[in-house]
Design a protein around this motif. Structure first.
Motif, PDB file in Angstrom:
ATOM      1  N   VAL A 217       2.375  14.253 -15.792  1.00  0.00           N
ATOM      2  CA  VAL A 217       1.037  13.667 -15.882  1.00  0.00           C
ATOM      3  C   VAL A 217      -0.010  14.783 -15.789  1.00  0.00           C
ATOM      4  O   VAL A 217      -0.992  14.812 -16.534  1.00  0.00           O
ATOM      5  CB  VAL A 217       0.829  12.618 -14.763  1.00  0.00           C
TER       6      VAL A 217
ATOM      7  N   PHE B 133       1.507   9.342  -4.190  1.00  0.00           N
ATOM      8  CA  PHE B 133       1.784   7.979  -4.657  1.00  0.00           C
ATOM      9  C   PHE B 133       3.184   7.963  -5.251  1.00  0.00           C
ATOM     10  O   PHE B 133       3.586   8.914  -5.913  1.00  0.00           O
ATOM     11  CB  PHE B 133       0.800   7.568  -5.758  1.00  0.00           C
ATOM     12  N   ASP B 134       3.908   6.885  -5.050  1.00  0.00           N
ATOM     13  CA  ASP B 134       5.235   6.778  -5.669  1.00  0.00           C
ATOM     14  C   ASP B 134       5.112   6.815  -7.187  1.00  0.00           C
ATOM     15  O   ASP B 134       5.942   7.398  -7.878  1.00  0.00           O
ATOM     16  CB  ASP B 134       5.914   5.468  -5.248  1.00  0.00           C
ATOM     17  N   ASP B 135       4.070   6.164  -7.684  1.00  0.00           N
ATOM     18  CA  ASP B 135       3.866   6.109  -9.126  1.00  0.00           C
ATOM     19  C   ASP B 135       3.003   7.287  -9.570  1.00  0.00           C
ATOM     20  O   ASP B 135       1.825   7.359  -9.219  1.00  0.00           O
ATOM     21  CB  ASP B 135       3.176   4.784  -9.477  1.00  0.00           C
ATOM     22  N   PRO B 136       3.581   8.218 -10.319  1.00  0.00           N
ATOM     23  CA  PRO B 136       2.809   9.407 -10.722  1.00  0.00           C
ATOM     24  C   PRO B 136       1.547   9.061 -11.514  1.00  0.00           C
ATOM     25  O   PRO B 136       0.583   9.816 -11.487  1.00  0.00           O
ATOM     26  CB  PRO B 136       3.800  10.214 -11.573  1.00  0.00           C
ATOM     27  N   GLU B 137       1.549   7.928 -12.169  1.00  0.00           N
ATOM     28  CA  GLU B 137       0.356   7.524 -12.921  1.00  0.00           C
ATOM     29  C   GLU B 137      -0.862   7.385 -12.004  1.00  0.00           C
ATOM     30  O   GLU B 137      -1.996   7.577 -12.433  1.00  0.00           O
ATOM     31  CB  GLU B 137       0.604   6.201 -13.659  1.00  0.00           C
ATOM     32  N   ALA B 138      -0.583   7.042 -10.754  1.00  0.00           N
ATOM     33  CA  ALA B 138      -1.678   6.832  -9.799  1.00  0.00           C
ATOM     34  C   ALA B 138      -2.430   8.134  -9.511  1.00  0.00           C
ATOM     35  O   ALA B 138      -3.549   8.120  -9.013  1.00  0.00           O
ATOM     36  CB  ALA B 138      -1.129   6.237  -8.505  1.00  0.00           C
ATOM     37  N   THR B 139      -1.800   9.258  -9.816  1.00  0.00           N
ATOM     38  CA  THR B 139      -2.421  10.562  -9.555  1.00  0.00           C
ATOM     39  C   THR B 139      -3.299  11.019 -10.716  1.00  0.00           C
ATOM     40  O   THR B 139      -4.077  11.952 -10.578  1.00  0.00           O
ATOM     41  CB  THR B 139      -1.322  11.621  -9.307  1.00  0.00           C
ATOM     42  N   ARG B 140      -3.146  10.371 -11.846  1.00  0.00           N
ATOM     43  CA  ARG B 140      -3.823  10.844 -13.062  1.00  0.00           C
ATOM     44  C   ARG B 140      -5.339  11.000 -12.871  1.00  0.00           C
ATOM     45  O   ARG B 140      -5.935  11.972 -13.329  1.00  0.00           O
ATOM     46  CB  ARG B 140      -3.534   9.907 -14.239  1.00  0.00           C
TER      47      ARG B 140
ATOM     48  N   HIS C 124       7.132  15.342  -8.743  1.00  0.00           N
ATOM     49  CA  HIS C 124       7.197  13.952  -9.224  1.00  0.00           C
ATOM     50  C   HIS C 124       6.059  13.598 -10.184  1.00  0.00           C
ATOM     51  O   HIS C 124       6.058  12.503 -10.735  1.00  0.00           O
ATOM     52  CB  HIS C 124       7.245  12.979  -8.051  1.00  0.00           C
ATOM     53  N   ASP C 125       5.084  14.503 -10.343  1.00  0.00           N
ATOM     54  CA  ASP C 125       3.959  14.111 -11.204  1.00  0.00           C
ATOM     55  C   ASP C 125       3.488  15.213 -12.157  1.00  0.00           C
ATOM     56  O   ASP C 125       2.407  15.130 -12.716  1.00  0.00           O
ATOM     57  CB  ASP C 125       2.782  13.608 -10.350  1.00  0.00           C
TER      58      ASP C 125
END
Ligand SMILES: *Cc1c(COP(=O)(O)O)cnc(C)c1O
Length: 225
Positions: free
Chosen positions: A202, A166-173, A198-199
């Protein structure tokens, strides 16, 4: 370049660890050197890196043969085909990508045949149910774990995940949190290999004990696999 990048990555690890009230020394940095030539790995060793992750047995073999088996700690982080299992047993300190009972059985048997007393393994878990990625489905995990815990040669040390990008690392949390919950169930206190360039912050917040970082240390890869 590696020296500066490494410094920046270590600072980011420290800041994330502080934020999570964790000790940064509990987080192992695995430098993912796949696709980069041996000269670059040598430069990284000179910069102070001690643990490397490779995703292809053949490519790793070239580098490890040239640099020496003891020049660093070598981790396999990509899918292991059964016909390359013997070679992997010779080359790697840790196989992070055990993803089937058959592979585990084969590795245990090969260790016995080759007189390798101890091989550290992590189980790669497929939390997203993606067909394209390797990893064992959560539903099949219990059987594999039970086998690994009975192994004499394989040391079952924890879990690894390669979540969807995911571009947004928060999405991997959510994936990291899920892997940690599974870890607490099957191997409390075991390693949690999660987090990439990139993540990884997190992932550290969610309890990662091994971050696998390529791009942030070595720059972009020419061939992205
Ligand atoms: C390539 C790779 C990494 C490193 O990815 P970066 O985004 O370059 O940090 C980590 N883990 C696995 C399994 C990989 O294949």
């Amino acid at each position: 370049m590696i020296t500066e990048n490494l410094k920046a990555v270590k600072e980011r690890i420290q800041i994330a660890a502080d934020r999570a009230d964790r000790d940064a020394s509990d987080i192992k940095l695995v430098a993912v050197s796949k696709t980069h030539p041996v000269a670059v790995v040598r430069e990284a060793i000179d910069a102070g890196l001690t643990v490397f992750g490779e995703n292809k047995v053949q490519e790793a073999e070239r580098k490890i043969t040239e640099l020496g088996r003891d020049a660093a700690e070598w981790h396999l982080i990509g899918h292991l085909q059964s016909n390359k299992a013997r070679k992997a047993v010779h080359l790697f300190d840790v196989i992070q990508s055990v993803d089937s009972l058959e592979l585990a059985e084969r590795l245990e048997r090969i260790c016995e045949e080759e007189g390798r007393d101890n091989l550290s393994v992590l189980v790669q878990v497929d939390l997203a149910g993606e067909d394209t990625k390797s990893g064992i489905a959560a539903a099949d995990l219990a059987k594999l774990v039970e086998f690994l815990k009975g192994c004499e040669r394989l040391s079952f040390d924890g879990l690894m995940v390669l979540p969807p990008f995911f571009d947004d690392p928060e999405a991997t949390r959510g994936y990291f949190r899920q892997l940690r919950a599974v870890r607490d169930e099957v191997i409390p206190g075991g390693e949690l290999s999660m987090g990439m360039s990139h993540d990884f912050e997190v992932a550290i917040e969610e309890g990662s004990t091994m971050v696998r970082i390529g791009t942030a240390i070595f720059g972009a890869r020419e061939h992205n696999e």
